[in-house]
Design a protein around this motif. Structure first.
Motif, PDB file in Angstrom:
ATOM      1  N   ARG A  44       0.841  -1.206   0.000  1.00  0.00           N
ATOM      2  CA  ARG A  44       0.000   0.000   0.000  1.00  0.00           C
ATOM      3  C   ARG A  44       0.876   1.257   0.000  1.00  0.00           C
ATOM      4  O   ARG A  44       0.579   2.237  -0.699  1.00  0.00           O
ATOM      5  CB  ARG A  44      -0.921   0.006   1.219  1.00  0.00           C
ATOM      6  CG  ARG A  44      -2.036  -1.029   1.189  1.00  0.00           C
ATOM      7  CD  ARG A  44      -3.053  -0.734   2.276  1.00  0.00           C
ATOM      8  NE  ARG A  44      -4.121  -1.727   2.303  1.00  0.00           N
ATOM      9  CZ  ARG A  44      -4.225  -2.684   3.222  1.00  0.00           C
ATOM     10  NH1 ARG A  44      -3.324  -2.763   4.194  1.00  0.00           N
ATOM     11  NH2 ARG A  44      -5.216  -3.545   3.187  1.00  0.00           N
TER      12      ARG A  44
ATOM     13  N   ALA B 198       1.083   4.311  -2.803  1.00  0.00           N
ATOM     14  CA  ALA B 198       0.906   5.703  -2.401  1.00  0.00           C
ATOM     15  C   ALA B 198       2.094   6.563  -2.803  1.00  0.00           C
ATOM     16  O   ALA B 198       1.943   7.727  -3.183  1.00  0.00           O
ATOM     17  CB  ALA B 198       0.678   5.780  -0.894  1.00  0.00           C
TER      18      ALA B 198
ATOM     19  N   ASP C 220       1.593   7.168  -6.662  1.00  0.00           N
ATOM     20  CA  ASP C 220       0.232   7.361  -7.155  1.00  0.00           C
ATOM     21  C   ASP C 220       0.019   8.813  -7.574  1.00  0.00           C
ATOM     22  O   ASP C 220      -0.674   9.586  -6.910  1.00  0.00           O
ATOM     23  CB  ASP C 220      -0.774   6.954  -6.071  1.00  0.00           C
ATOM     24  CG  ASP C 220      -2.207   6.931  -6.592  1.00  0.00           C
ATOM     25  OD1 ASP C 220      -2.385   6.960  -7.832  1.00  0.00           O
ATOM     26  OD2 ASP C 220      -3.132   6.889  -5.769  1.00  0.00           O
TER      27      ASP C 220
ATOM     28  N   TYR D 260      -3.646   9.675  -8.339  1.00  0.00           N
ATOM     29  CA  TYR D 260      -4.545   9.484  -7.190  1.00  0.00           C
ATOM     30  C   TYR D 260      -5.666   8.484  -7.477  1.00  0.00           C
ATOM     31  O   TYR D 260      -6.814   8.695  -7.099  1.00  0.00           O
ATOM     32  CB  TYR D 260      -5.134  10.827  -6.741  1.00  0.00           C
ATOM     33  CG  TYR D 260      -4.075  11.847  -6.404  1.00  0.00           C
ATOM     34  CD1 TYR D 260      -3.328  11.746  -5.230  1.00  0.00           C
ATOM     35  CD2 TYR D 260      -3.781  12.892  -7.285  1.00  0.00           C
ATOM     36  CE1 TYR D 260      -2.328  12.661  -4.929  1.00  0.00           C
ATOM     37  CE2 TYR D 260      -2.790  13.816  -6.982  1.00  0.00           C
ATOM     38  CZ  TYR D 260      -2.072  13.685  -5.808  1.00  0.00           C
ATOM     39  OH  TYR D 260      -1.086  14.588  -5.518  1.00  0.00           O
TER      40      TYR D 260
ATOM     41  N   GLY E 135      -5.272   5.265  -6.486  1.00  0.00           N
ATOM     42  CA  GLY E 135      -5.123   4.196  -5.516  1.00  0.00           C
ATOM     43  C   GLY E 135      -4.565   2.927  -6.140  1.00  0.00           C
ATOM     44  O   GLY E 135      -4.535   1.874  -5.501  1.00  0.00           O
TER      45      GLY E 135
ATOM     46  N   ALA F  64      -1.988   9.916   3.449  1.00  0.00           N
ATOM     47  CA  ALA F  64      -2.055   9.102   2.235  1.00  0.00           C
ATOM     48  C   ALA F  64      -0.900   8.120   2.157  1.00  0.00           C
ATOM     49  O   ALA F  64      -0.911   7.186   1.352  1.00  0.00           O
ATOM     50  CB  ALA F  64      -2.066  10.000   1.000  1.00  0.00           C
ATOM     51  N   ILE F  65       0.108   8.317   2.961  1.00  0.00           N
ATOM     52  CA  ILE F  65       1.328   7.514   2.864  1.00  0.00           C
ATOM     53  C   ILE F  65       1.356   6.451   3.972  1.00  0.00           C
ATOM     54  O   ILE F  65       1.103   6.779   5.116  1.00  0.00           O
ATOM     55  CB  ILE F  65       2.579   8.413   2.969  1.00  0.00           C
ATOM     56  CG1 ILE F  65       2.578   9.411   1.821  1.00  0.00           C
ATOM     57  CG2 ILE F  65       3.850   7.580   2.931  1.00  0.00           C
ATOM     58  CD1 ILE F  65       3.577  10.530   1.998  1.00  0.00           C
TER      59      ILE F  65
END
Length: 213
Positions: free
Chosen positions: A91, A95, A98, A101, A103, A212-213
């Motif tokens: 994940r 991120a 990305d 954005y 995902g 987000a990270i």
């Protein structure tokens, strides 16, 4: 301390990072990362082994999510004799790259990740002097410095506490550390156009960039 290769709402958070790394540090490629390739827009080739790994798990949209990326990296054997990457680390990888954005990760992003993973793996193997599949805190500090980061002892202590288990750092945790360090540095650099080593954040901007990270 400094971040590699680089030397602003509501009044928000001010972060002081220090002075830029001397020019003797790792080379920074435009759009890329110290020692790692810049983003590429080249088209996939059927003879490209990375395309074989990627296309085997990619959805109809030509992208992979975290679970598909985990399966792809496991099948490719890029982790070698080390344990496969955890879902959480995958994940983080998505991120980090990305840019649209979604995902998910497209093939060009996957190639950029592949190059970074190989560089990080070589770095890990170089500091794992006893070849037991883990590195000690001082070896992690050496690896971080080799990537071009100049961090304070306090920052290094924080990183070691976060990613070590019983005083050792395993390969998956090491890669997760590298991913997060790169992603947060890129986030910071994007808001420090003058490369001064400090920026002002809106609270919401700070949350979006870090959560987000």
């Amino acid at each position: 301390m400094a971040y590699p290769g680089y030397g602003r709402g509501m009044p928000g958070i001010q972060i002081q990072m220090g002075q830029p790394v001397p020019e003797t540090g790792p080379q920074v490629l435009l759009g890329g990362y110290p020692g790692y390739p810049a983003y590429s827009d080249s088209y996939p080739s059927a003879s490209d082994p990375m395309w074989t790994y990627f296309s085997a798990v990619a959805g109809q949209d030509g992208e992979v999510d975290a679970e598909e990326l985990q399966r792809c990296l496991t099948q490719s054997g890029i982790s070698g004799t080390y344990s496969p990457f955890s879902l959480e680390t995958c994940r983080l990888m998505i991120a980090m790259l990305d840019r649209d954005y979604t995902g998910k990760m497209g093939f060009n992003e996957f190639k950029e990740l592949w190059a970074a993973l190989n560089a990080w793996k070589q770095n890990f193997m170089a500091v794992d002097q006893d070849h037991n599949g883990t590195v000690e805190p001082h070896e992690l500090s050496q690896a971080i410095a080799a990537m071009g980061y100049r961090l304070s002892p306090q920052a290094l202590t924080t990183i070691v506490k976060r990613y070590s288990k019983n005083g050792r750092i395993f390969f998956d945790d090491y890669v997760a550390c590298c991913v997060k360090l790169r992603a947060l540095t890129d986030f910071f650099r994007g808001r420090d156009p003058l490369q001064q080593g400090f920026v002002n954040f809106l609270y919401d901007d700070f949350l979006q960039g870090t959560m987000a990270i």
